[in-house]
Motif scaffolding. Structure first.
Motif, short mmCIF file in Angstrom:
data_model
loop_
_atom_site.label_atom_id
_atom_site.label_comp_id
_atom_site.label_asym_id
_atom_site.label_seq_id
_atom_site.Cartn_x
_atom_site.Cartn_y
_atom_site.Cartn_z
N ALA A 75 -13.49 -15.81 10.74
CA ALA A 75 -14.01 -16.78 11.73
C ALA A 75 -12.93 -17.77 12.13
N LYS A 76 -12.13 -18.20 11.17
CA LYS A 76 -11.06 -19.18 11.45
C LYS A 76 -10.01 -18.56 12.38
N VAL A 77 -9.62 -17.34 12.08
CA VAL A 77 -8.59 -16.67 12.90
C VAL A 77 -9.13 -16.44 14.32
N LEU A 272 -13.42 -18.41 -4.02
CA LEU A 272 -14.69 -18.98 -3.54
C LEU A 272 -14.52 -20.44 -3.12
N ALA A 273 -13.69 -21.17 -3.87
CA ALA A 273 -13.45 -22.58 -3.51
C ALA A 273 -12.75 -22.65 -2.15
N VAL A 274 -11.75 -21.81 -1.95
CA VAL A 274 -11.02 -21.82 -0.66
C VAL A 274 -11.94 -21.36 0.47
N ALA A 275 -12.85 -20.45 0.16
CA ALA A 275 -13.80 -19.99 1.18
C ALA A 275 -14.60 -21.18 1.73
N ILE A 278 -11.95 -23.75 3.75
CA ILE A 278 -11.40 -23.44 5.09
C ILE A 278 -12.41 -23.68 6.20
N LYS A 279 -13.64 -23.94 5.83
CA LYS A 279 -14.61 -24.30 6.88
C LYS A 279 -14.39 -25.74 7.33
N GLN A 283 -8.96 -30.16 7.18
CA GLN A 283 -8.06 -29.89 6.07
C GLN A 283 -6.77 -29.22 6.55
N TYR A 284 -6.85 -28.48 7.66
CA TYR A 284 -5.59 -27.91 8.17
C TYR A 284 -5.15 -28.51 9.49
#
Ligand SMILES: Cc1ncc(COP(=O)(O)O)c(C=O)c1O
Length: 384
Positions: A75-77, A272-275, A278-279, A283-284
């Motif tokens: 979804a991010k990409v 799972l934490a990064v999953a 990234i929502k 953060q980015y």
């Protein structure tokens, strides 16, 4: 009884990053050598890992990666680059981008294949090429702006050319590719049918209002391209060893075969934490400013020193020229800087197969303000 092993990688010893970090420790030097942050990652991210561990997510993740991470990454990409990848078939979560590069190259290279590597180049690609009995064809980026000479690159293409490696934002130079580069890469794909490995681990670290151009955004290149990223770089957790590779299903099928018997899958609770993380777009999206402030702080504090600089367009790194200070080769100068002045860096010649030396050092700016100021103070005191 010990026997002699015919080394498959006879020229590879301890790499420069470990050597300089060890030297930094030995001489108690400020360490701007290896590319890793000296500040803490988000407490919330650490809390998520802890929570997933307590909830019982401590066993193997699926071979391609934890489902929520595959889905959220796809979804991010799609949102950032307009590229639609199927999380069920087109993505694998890897033990760092390092494993992704190794696995991508190993999965497609055959004996005698040629790989175009623009130089200077990060050291992670060559061993996989050598282990596959393929051949690296090094092509210099232009000096001093580190742009691609596409005529030169095209002149190196043969019937054995299998893949070209593109790394933007670029380690060690901090340069980034342009729209024209993308046009040229597309032509290579169309004219010669070659593959592309696009190492985009610094995708979120681009400065001065410039934009990261992902090769995933180009529909022609995308069909032949391994796009590689690193959660370690994006979330300040390089030691978690979490990266990924995205490619069309026909390439990813081969990729997964190698990955399966190499690492199988990275650590479950971290995935799972990064999953979840990234929502959280901020953060980015906050990273360009965050790192540009560090680059600018460092450069402002050394503006009256005898080092010359071209500000990096992206990455963790800033290169400095010591031409006005010394004619020593860069490996000796970097060693002296560490031992005599207490500051560790990486000599840029190590990023060239023939050790081309432009009297440049690479400094990692992913450091606390106090670390950068200490390093800048040292640089300002060096006259010879
Ligand atoms: C250009 C480039 N590619 C790949 C990697 C490897 O990234 P990871 O730490 O996720 O394995 C690095 C790390 O420094 C890098 O600079």
């Amino acid at each position: 009884m010990q026997q002699t092993i015919a080394s498959k990688l006879p020229d590879i010893g301890v790499n420069i990053f470990s050597t300089m970090s060890a030297m930094a420790q030995q001489y108690n030097a400020v360490n701007l050598a290896q590319g890793f942050p000296d500040f803490l990652p988000s407490e919330e991210l650490i809390g998520l890992v802890h929570a997933y561990m307590l909830q019982g997510f401590n066993q193997y993740a699926p071979l391609a990666g934890a489902k929520p991470l595959l889905e959220n990454l796809a979804a991010k990409v799609e949102k950032l680059y307009g590229a639609s990848y199927d999380p069920a078939t087109d993505i694998t979560i890897t033990c760092g981008a390092t494993e992704a590069c190794y696995t991508a190259l190993t999965s497609i290279l055959e004996e005698g294949d040629e790989v175009i590597i623009p130089e200077p180049s990060f050291d992670v690609y060559l061993p996989a090429i050598q282990l596959s009995k393929a051949k690296a064809v090094f092509v210099p980026l232009t000096f001093p702006d580190y742009s691609y000479d596409w005529d030169l690159i095209r002149s190196k293409i043969t019937s054995r050319t299998k893949i070209i490696i593109i790394n933007s934002p670029h380690n060690p130079t901090g340069s980034i590719i342009t729209e024209e580069d993308i046009v040229q890469i597309q032509k290579l794909v169309e004219d010669f049918g070659i593959y592309v490995l696009s190492d985009e681990v610094y995708e979120h670290i681009v400065f001065d209002g410039k934009k990261h151009l992902s090769l995933s955004a180009n529909p022609v290149i995308r069909e032949n391209c391994f796009v590689i990223g690193s959660f370690g770089k994006t979330f300040h957790v390089t030691g978690w060893r979490l990266g990924y590779c995205i490619a069309p299903a026909y390439m990813m099928t081969e990729f997964k075969k190698v990955h399966q018997y190499n690492t199988f899958s990275p650590v479950t609770p971290m995935q799972l934490a990064v999953a979840d993380f990234i929502k959280r777009e901020e953060q980015y999206t906050s990273l360009p400013d965050f790192f540009q402030q560090k680059r600018d702080l460092f450069l402002n504090h050394i503006k009256d020193s005898r080092f010359d600089m071209i500000p990096a367009s992206g990455t963790y790194f800033q290169m400095l020229s010591y031409k006005k200070i010394s004619e020593e080769n860069d490996i000796d100068f970097a060693a002296r800087l560490t031992k005599e002045f207490g500051l560790a860096s990486i000599p840029v010649s190590v990023f060239y197969h023939d050790k081309t030396d432009h009297h440049l050092l690479r400094f990692c700016i992913a450091k606390k303000e106090e670390t950068l100021l200490k390093a800048a103070d040292i640089l300002c005191k060096i006259y010879a």
